[in-house]
Enzyme design. Sequence first.
Site, mmCIF file in Angstrom:
data_model
loop_
_atom_site.group_PDB
_atom_site.id
_atom_site.type_symbol
_atom_site.label_atom_id
_atom_site.label_comp_id
_atom_site.label_asym_id
_atom_site.label_seq_id
_atom_site.Cartn_x
_atom_site.Cartn_y
_atom_site.Cartn_z
ATOM 1 N N GLY A 23 -7.813 11.465 23.045
ATOM 2 C CA GLY A 23 -9.147 11.903 22.668
ATOM 3 C C GLY A 23 -9.849 12.813 23.659
ATOM 4 O O GLY A 23 -10.999 13.186 23.444
ATOM 5 N N GLY A 25 -8.884 15.875 24.434
ATOM 6 C CA GLY A 25 -8.723 17.278 24.062
ATOM 7 C C GLY A 25 -7.444 17.910 24.555
ATOM 8 O O GLY A 25 -7.396 19.129 24.747
ATOM 9 N N LYS A 26 -6.397 17.102 24.750
ATOM 10 C CA LYS A 26 -5.106 17.665 25.186
ATOM 11 C C LYS A 26 -4.585 18.706 24.198
ATOM 12 O O LYS A 26 -4.199 19.804 24.581
ATOM 13 C CB LYS A 26 -4.042 16.562 25.313
ATOM 14 C CG LYS A 26 -4.184 15.622 26.458
ATOM 15 C CD LYS A 26 -2.967 14.734 26.607
ATOM 16 C CE LYS A 26 -2.621 13.946 25.368
ATOM 17 N NZ LYS A 26 -3.610 12.911 25.028
ATOM 18 N N THR A 27 -4.579 18.325 22.917
ATOM 19 C CA THR A 27 -4.021 19.220 21.902
ATOM 20 C C THR A 27 -4.859 20.488 21.787
ATOM 21 O O THR A 27 -4.313 21.601 21.707
ATOM 22 C CB THR A 27 -3.935 18.506 20.541
ATOM 23 O OG1 THR A 27 -3.057 17.384 20.660
ATOM 24 C CG2 THR A 27 -3.396 19.434 19.468
ATOM 25 N N SER A 28 -6.174 20.349 21.772
ATOM 26 C CA SER A 28 -7.048 21.524 21.695
ATOM 27 C C SER A 28 -6.807 22.457 22.873
ATOM 28 O O SER A 28 -6.706 23.690 22.713
ATOM 29 C CB SER A 28 -8.511 21.093 21.669
ATOM 30 O OG SER A 28 -8.783 20.292 20.539
ATOM 31 N N ASP A 50 3.257 14.218 20.474
ATOM 32 C CA ASP A 50 2.220 13.216 20.201
ATOM 33 C C ASP A 50 2.417 12.662 18.789
ATOM 34 O O ASP A 50 2.444 13.435 17.827
ATOM 35 C CB ASP A 50 0.848 13.875 20.314
ATOM 36 C CG ASP A 50 -0.291 12.868 20.231
ATOM 37 O OD1 ASP A 50 -0.061 11.749 19.743
ATOM 38 O OD2 ASP A 50 -1.408 13.211 20.645
ATOM 39 N N THR A 506 -8.571 12.172 17.306
ATOM 40 C CA THR A 506 -7.592 11.340 17.997
ATOM 41 C C THR A 506 -7.972 9.868 18.004
ATOM 42 O O THR A 506 -7.142 9.014 17.656
ATOM 43 C CB THR A 506 -7.365 11.853 19.430
ATOM 44 O OG1 THR A 506 -6.881 13.197 19.356
ATOM 45 C CG2 THR A 506 -6.336 11.003 20.154
#
Length: 595
Positions: A23, A25-28, A50, A506
Site C-alpha cells: 500500500g 505505492g511500489k507499483t505506482s 506481486d 492494495t
Amino acid sequence: MSILFDPLTMLQTPYLFFTGKGGVGKTSTACAAAVALADSGKRVLLVSTDPASNLQDVFGVELFNYPTAIKEVPNLFAANLDPESAAEEYKAKVVAPYRGVLPDSVVASMEEQLSGACTVEIAAFDEFTTLLTDEKLKAQFDHILFDTAPTGHTLRLLQLPSAWSGFLDESTHGASCLGPLAGLEAKKVLYHEAVKSLSDEALTTLILVTRPELSPLREAARASSELKETGIENQLLVVNGVLTSSINEDEVAKSFVERQQKVLSQMPAELQPLASYSIPLAPFNVTGIESSRAFFAPVQGDSDHVQQVEVNADIPSLEAMLSDLEGSGIRVIFTMGKGGVGKTTVASAIAVGLAERGHRVHLSTTDPAAHLEYVFGDHSDQISVSRVDPKVELEKYQQEVIRQNAESLDEEGLAFLEEDLRSPCTEEIAVFRAFADLVERSEEEIVVIDTAPTGHTLLLLDATQEYHKEIARSSGVIPDSVQHLLPRLRDPKETSVVIVTLAEATPVYEAFRLEQDLKRAGIPTKWWAINQSFAAAGTTDPVLSGRAHAELNWIQKVEQNAEGYVVIIPWKQSEVTGYEQLKELSAVSQSRKSG
C-alpha cells in the site's frame, strides 16, 4: 527530503528492485519510473511478482508471464508473473512423491506447510531468477524493473549451504519456511548466480518505497538492514505521498502536513545514511499511461474548483457494529488486516465502546505504544490492557524449538534451523501462542485482540497437531491453550473478526485475500472497518479531495463484498490517543448496513 525523485538521474543500473510495505505505492512508483525511462529512449522491461498486481489496470492491457509490448509507450514491455500459480505448481511438484506413500493427514500437513507466504516468495524468486540469469533478455533491455523484491530472510535462506543438503529431507520441526525450500536442489547454480547479481552494485539498485508514516518507515528500515546483511548495499529511499503545503486553509490538510513532517523528522537510524528522495502526494489513482507520466510531478489542483466529498449524510455510528457484537454474545474479537491500516486504533475503539456499555473488556495488542496501558488504566476500571512483545515471544519460541532439536541436528543443520525460525510465519505462531494463553486466562472478560494470525497460520497449527498424532513428532510442543482456542475461533457464536483496511487498491485487495485465507481456516468474518478515510473527513484541500474521490470506488467494493457490514472511520486531524478520544472516534465513525 526536499529532493524530488527523478528516475532518469537516479536509476542507472540494469536491474532495479522496488520493495516496501503493502500500500505504499511500489507499483505506482515502478510503473511511473518504467514509463519515464522508456520515454527517454531506454528499452525497459517491467516485471511484477506481486500476487495483487494491478499492472494490467495501469497499462490497460492483458499481461502474461512473458514480455508484452505497451503500445502507447515505445520501448516499454511488461510482464506479470503470477507467483501464486507458480507456488501451486511448486507445491504439487514437492508433494507428488509422497502421495500414496505417507498417510493422507501427513500429506495434508505438507501441503499446508507449502501454502503460506514463504512458498509464494520462493516461487516468485524462482520466476524472476530466470530473468536475472537470461543473457538474451539482458541484451534486449537497458533496464529490467521488478515490482516487489525478495526479502532478506528469503535471500539468507538461499545463501545457506544447508539449504542444498539432505537436511531438508531428514528434519521436521516447526511451522516455517523449511517446507517451501524442499525442491531447490536442482536450481542451486542458477540461484547462486541470481543472488550474486543482486549484490553487485554495478548491476542492481534496491529502491525502498515508503510513505511518511511510522509503520511503513519501520518496515523499510527492517528491509534495508536485512537486505544489507545479504550483500545488497546499493539502496536508496523513496518517500511517496508527501504533501508539502495546502493551497487553502483546510484544517485537515494542515494537520496532515504537520503529522508527515513530524514522522520524517524521526527517521529510523537504519534509513538515515541512505540517499532519500520524495514523491509528492498525487490527487489521483495511478491508472493509465498519462497518470503514470504525471506521477512524479502531479498538478496540485485549484482550490476554487473543489467539490467536497460526502460518503453519506445519514449513516449511523459505530454503535451498529458494537450492538451487533454485543447482541451476538461474542467473547473474542480480532481486528485483522495488513500493517499500517490502524488495527490497534479500531481494536481500542471497540474495547472502549463495549466498556461504555458496561462490559468488562481485556484489550491485548502487539503495538509497541505502551501509552495504551496508561490510558486505559487511568480512565476505566472496565478495561484491562496487556501488550504482547513479539520479539520476546519469538525469542522464547525459537529457543524452545532449538532446544528440542539440538541433539538431532549437526552444526550446519542448527544454523539453518536458526535462520528458518526468523521467518514472519514463526513470529506469528509465537505471538498467537501468547494470545492463546491470554484468552485461556480471560474467561470472565470480552477479549479484544489486535494483530491476529492469518488463516494459513491457524491451518498450519491444526495440521501440525494431526502430523503429531500420525507420526509421533511435531513442530515443537503445541500448548493446550492453542489446541483449545482453534475450535473457539471457528465458532461464530463465540468469535468475530473485524477486517480493517484503507480505501485504496492494495490494502483492499490484501484484505480480500486475508478473508479468503480465513475462510479456508473456517474462521467467520462479518464486519469491516475502512479506516483513515479522506472521503469521510470533509476536506476541501485540492489534493486530499482528489484522494477522497478516488476512495469512493474502493468503499463501494468493500461494501458489496461485506454485504453492507461496514464502518467508515474518518481521517483524524490529530492522532487518536486516550479514552475520551477513542470514545469520540466511536461516535463519529460511520457505518453502513444494508437493510
